[in-house]
Design a protein around this motif. Structure first.
Motif, PDB file in Angstrom:
ATOM      1  N   UNK A  94      -9.047  12.368 -10.954  1.00  0.00           N
ATOM      2  CA  UNK A  94      -9.840  11.346 -11.638  1.00  0.00           C
ATOM      3  C   UNK A  94     -10.002  10.079 -10.804  1.00  0.00           C
ATOM      4  N   UNK A  95      -9.186   9.914  -9.761  1.00  0.00           N
ATOM      5  CA  UNK A  95      -9.202   8.659  -9.025  1.00  0.00           C
ATOM      6  C   UNK A  95      -9.630   8.785  -7.562  1.00  0.00           C
ATOM      7  N   UNK A  96      -9.188   9.864  -6.912  1.00  0.00           N
ATOM      8  CA  UNK A  96      -9.466   9.976  -5.480  1.00  0.00           C
ATOM      9  C   UNK A  96     -10.007  11.360  -5.129  1.00  0.00           C
ATOM     10  N   UNK A  97     -10.595  11.446  -3.933  1.00  0.00           N
ATOM     11  CA  UNK A  97     -11.021  12.741  -3.414  1.00  0.00           C
ATOM     12  C   UNK A  97      -9.778  13.489  -2.939  1.00  0.00           C
ATOM     13  N   UNK A  98      -9.661  14.743  -3.290  1.00  0.00           N
ATOM     14  CA  UNK A  98      -8.469  15.507  -2.922  1.00  0.00           C
ATOM     15  C   UNK A  98      -8.739  16.503  -1.789  1.00  0.00           C
ATOM     16  N   UNK A  99     -10.011  16.675  -1.437  1.00  0.00           N
ATOM     17  CA  UNK A  99     -10.345  17.588  -0.338  1.00  0.00           C
ATOM     18  C   UNK A  99     -10.103  16.894   0.997  1.00  0.00           C
ATOM     19  N   UNK A 100      -9.509  17.599   1.952  1.00  0.00           N
ATOM     20  CA  UNK A 100      -9.308  17.062   3.291  1.00  0.00           C
ATOM     21  C   UNK A 100     -10.614  16.984   4.056  1.00  0.00           C
ATOM     22  N   UNK A 101     -10.699  16.064   5.006  1.00  0.00           N
ATOM     23  CA  UNK A 101     -11.951  15.870   5.744  1.00  0.00           C
ATOM     24  C   UNK A 101     -12.273  17.046   6.670  1.00  0.00           C
ATOM     25  N   UNK A 102     -11.257  17.753   7.157  1.00  0.00           N
ATOM     26  CA  UNK A 102     -11.513  18.924   7.992  1.00  0.00           C
ATOM     27  C   UNK A 102     -12.202  20.012   7.164  1.00  0.00           C
TER      28      UNK A 102
ATOM     29  N   UNK B 295     -13.786  -2.096  -4.994  1.00  0.00           N
ATOM     30  CA  UNK B 295     -12.391  -2.391  -5.312  1.00  0.00           C
ATOM     31  C   UNK B 295     -11.510  -1.852  -4.192  1.00  0.00           C
ATOM     32  N   UNK B 296     -11.075  -2.709  -3.290  1.00  0.00           N
ATOM     33  CA  UNK B 296     -10.300  -2.274  -2.129  1.00  0.00           C
ATOM     34  C   UNK B 296      -8.856  -1.921  -2.491  1.00  0.00           C
ATOM     35  N   UNK B 297      -8.463  -2.159  -3.734  1.00  0.00           N
ATOM     36  CA  UNK B 297      -7.101  -1.846  -4.165  1.00  0.00           C
ATOM     37  C   UNK B 297      -7.042  -0.614  -5.068  1.00  0.00           C
ATOM     38  N   UNK B 298      -8.148   0.111  -5.125  1.00  0.00           N
ATOM     39  CA  UNK B 298      -8.216   1.251  -6.046  1.00  0.00           C
ATOM     40  C   UNK B 298      -7.257   2.372  -5.658  1.00  0.00           C
ATOM     41  N   UNK B 299      -6.842   2.420  -4.397  1.00  0.00           N
ATOM     42  CA  UNK B 299      -5.961   3.493  -3.969  1.00  0.00           C
ATOM     43  C   UNK B 299      -4.485   3.173  -4.047  1.00  0.00           C
ATOM     44  N   UNK B 300      -4.145   1.972  -4.527  1.00  0.00           N
ATOM     45  CA  UNK B 300      -2.735   1.582  -4.605  1.00  0.00           C
ATOM     46  C   UNK B 300      -1.957   2.496  -5.553  1.00  0.00           C
ATOM     47  N   UNK B 301      -0.789   2.961  -5.121  1.00  0.00           N
ATOM     48  CA  UNK B 301       0.183   3.715  -5.944  1.00  0.00           C
ATOM     49  C   UNK B 301      -0.351   5.042  -6.476  1.00  0.00           C
TER      50      UNK B 301
ATOM     51  N   UNK C 181       0.818  -1.207   0.000  1.00  0.00           N
ATOM     52  CA  UNK C 181       0.000   0.000   0.000  1.00  0.00           C
ATOM     53  C   UNK C 181       0.859   1.267   0.000  1.00  0.00           C
ATOM     54  N   UNK C 182       2.145   1.108  -0.127  1.00  0.00           N
ATOM     55  CA  UNK C 182       3.086   2.234  -0.120  1.00  0.00           C
ATOM     56  C   UNK C 182       2.671   3.300  -1.138  1.00  0.00           C
ATOM     57  N   UNK C 183       2.661   4.537  -0.679  1.00  0.00           N
ATOM     58  CA  UNK C 183       2.331   5.700  -1.526  1.00  0.00           C
ATOM     59  C   UNK C 183       0.913   5.611  -2.104  1.00  0.00           C
ATOM     60  N   UNK C 184       0.037   4.955  -1.359  1.00  0.00           N
ATOM     61  CA  UNK C 184      -1.361   4.878  -1.787  1.00  0.00           C
ATOM     62  C   UNK C 184      -2.270   5.536  -0.758  1.00  0.00           C
ATOM     63  N   UNK C 185      -3.551   5.271  -0.876  1.00  0.00           N
ATOM     64  CA  UNK C 185      -4.552   5.754   0.076  1.00  0.00           C
ATOM     65  C   UNK C 185      -5.579   4.641   0.284  1.00  0.00           C
ATOM     66  N   UNK C 186      -6.345   4.673   1.370  1.00  0.00           N
ATOM     67  CA  UNK C 186      -7.398   3.669   1.567  1.00  0.00           C
ATOM     68  C   UNK C 186      -8.447   3.728   0.458  1.00  0.00           C
ATOM     69  N   UNK C 187      -9.144   2.631   0.269  1.00  0.00           N
ATOM     70  CA  UNK C 187     -10.155   2.563  -0.793  1.00  0.00           C
ATOM     71  C   UNK C 187     -11.269   3.583  -0.595  1.00  0.00           C
ATOM     72  N   UNK C 188     -11.482   4.016   0.667  1.00  0.00           N
ATOM     73  CA  UNK C 188     -12.551   4.989   0.944  1.00  0.00           C
ATOM     74  C   UNK C 188     -12.235   6.369   0.380  1.00  0.00           C
ATOM     75  N   UNK C 189     -10.968   6.591  -0.030  1.00  0.00           N
ATOM     76  CA  UNK C 189     -10.599   7.866  -0.674  1.00  0.00           C
ATOM     77  C   UNK C 189     -10.925   7.858  -2.167  1.00  0.00           C
ATOM     78  N   UNK C 190     -11.178   6.686  -2.732  1.00  0.00           N
ATOM     79  CA  UNK C 190     -11.390   6.574  -4.180  1.00  0.00           C
ATOM     80  C   UNK C 190     -12.760   7.095  -4.598  1.00  0.00           C
ATOM     81  N   UNK C 191     -12.805   7.724  -5.743  1.00  0.00           N
ATOM     82  CA  UNK C 191     -14.083   8.150  -6.325  1.00  0.00           C
ATOM     83  C   UNK C 191     -14.809   6.902  -6.817  1.00  0.00           C
TER      84      UNK C 191
END
Length: 243
Positions: free
Chosen positions: A187-195, A170-176, A151-161
């Motif tokens: 195009x792949x993930x949410x870029x806004x912070x949760x705060x 797809x639990x691997x959508x945030x890989x790399x 999962x290095x340099x990725x994000x959890x799947x919950x960050x994926x659009x």
């Protein structure tokens, strides 16, 4: 009954995960264990409910005063927290950021915490505290060259659009993802912070939030009024019997 339900749910979840490991996390102050929160709420609700019901049925002034005093304390505490949150918004924002970052560090240590963060990110379409790069704080998602995690340099799947065409998550959508340039993240993930997402949510739902707080406050005031009235009636009867 609500207190008993909270306690039962909390004890069941606690027993499923193991007491010693959770105690270590709590005393170490690594993020929030949601089970602890459920247990605390359950204990407080059960104690107050028991004191109020038994005190009213048995006309026990001590229990009624305990019930009334605790409700008054909780009400004043809520009022103080609300006022301080308005007066010290920057301090609150920093503490929320620190709290969220601590939870990111503990993301893989607790399945309940993991589910909580995933739900928060999916519901609010956000990723990390201030942005996706906050996931560098977690050893599994860190981009350092020493990391051996897949999962290095990725994000959890919950960050994926989410893709509407996909019926299975797809639990691997945030890989790399964070190995790519930031211009490709949109195009792949949410870029806004949760705060930032939560700060944007509050003004849009200010009337709902205010309504909930007003309703809770009115219920507390009504409970205090009933308890004080009953205490006065019991004291009046006892004073009359004394003669």
């Amino acid at each position: 009954l609500a207190g008993v339900a909270f306690l039962a749910a909390g004890l069941w979840a606690w027993s499923e995960k193991g007491v010693l490991s959770d105690l270590t996390k709590v005393t170490g102050l690594h993020g929030l264990d949601p089970v602890v929160l459920v247990l605390v709420v359950g204990i407080v609700m059960f104690t107050l409910g028991f004191a109020g019901c038994v005190g009213a049925l048995r006309e026990n002034i001590c229990l009624l005063k305990f019930f009334c005093g605790t409700i008054v304390f909780i009400f004043l505490l809520e009022l103080a927290v609300a006022v301080l949150a308005v007066l010290f918004q920057d301090w609150v924002r920093d503490k929320v950021k620190e709290f969220f970052e601590n939870n990111i560090k503990s993301y893989r240590d607790d399945i309940d915490l993991q589910n909580l963060i995933d739900s928060l990110q999916k519901i609010n379409h956000c990723c990390g505290a201030q942005g996706p790069d906050d996931w560098d704080l977690n050893i599994y998602f860190n981009c350092s060259s020493e990391s051996k995690s897949r999962e290095k340099c990725g994000v959890p799947f919950s960050c994926c659009i989410p893709d509407p065409a996909q019926k299975v998550v797809n639990t691997q959508c945030g890989y790399d993802v964070r190995k790519k340039s930031k211009s490709q993240w949109d195009d792949q993930i949410f870029i806004k912070g949760c705060i930032l997402a939560l700060e944007a949510w509050l003004p849009r739902n200010i009337y709902v939030v205010a309504g909930v707080f007003i309703a809770i406050s009115l219920l507390q005031i009504f409970g205090i009024f009933l308890a004080r009235t009953l205490i006065s009636d019991i004291e009046a009867v006892k004073a009359g019997n004394a003669f």
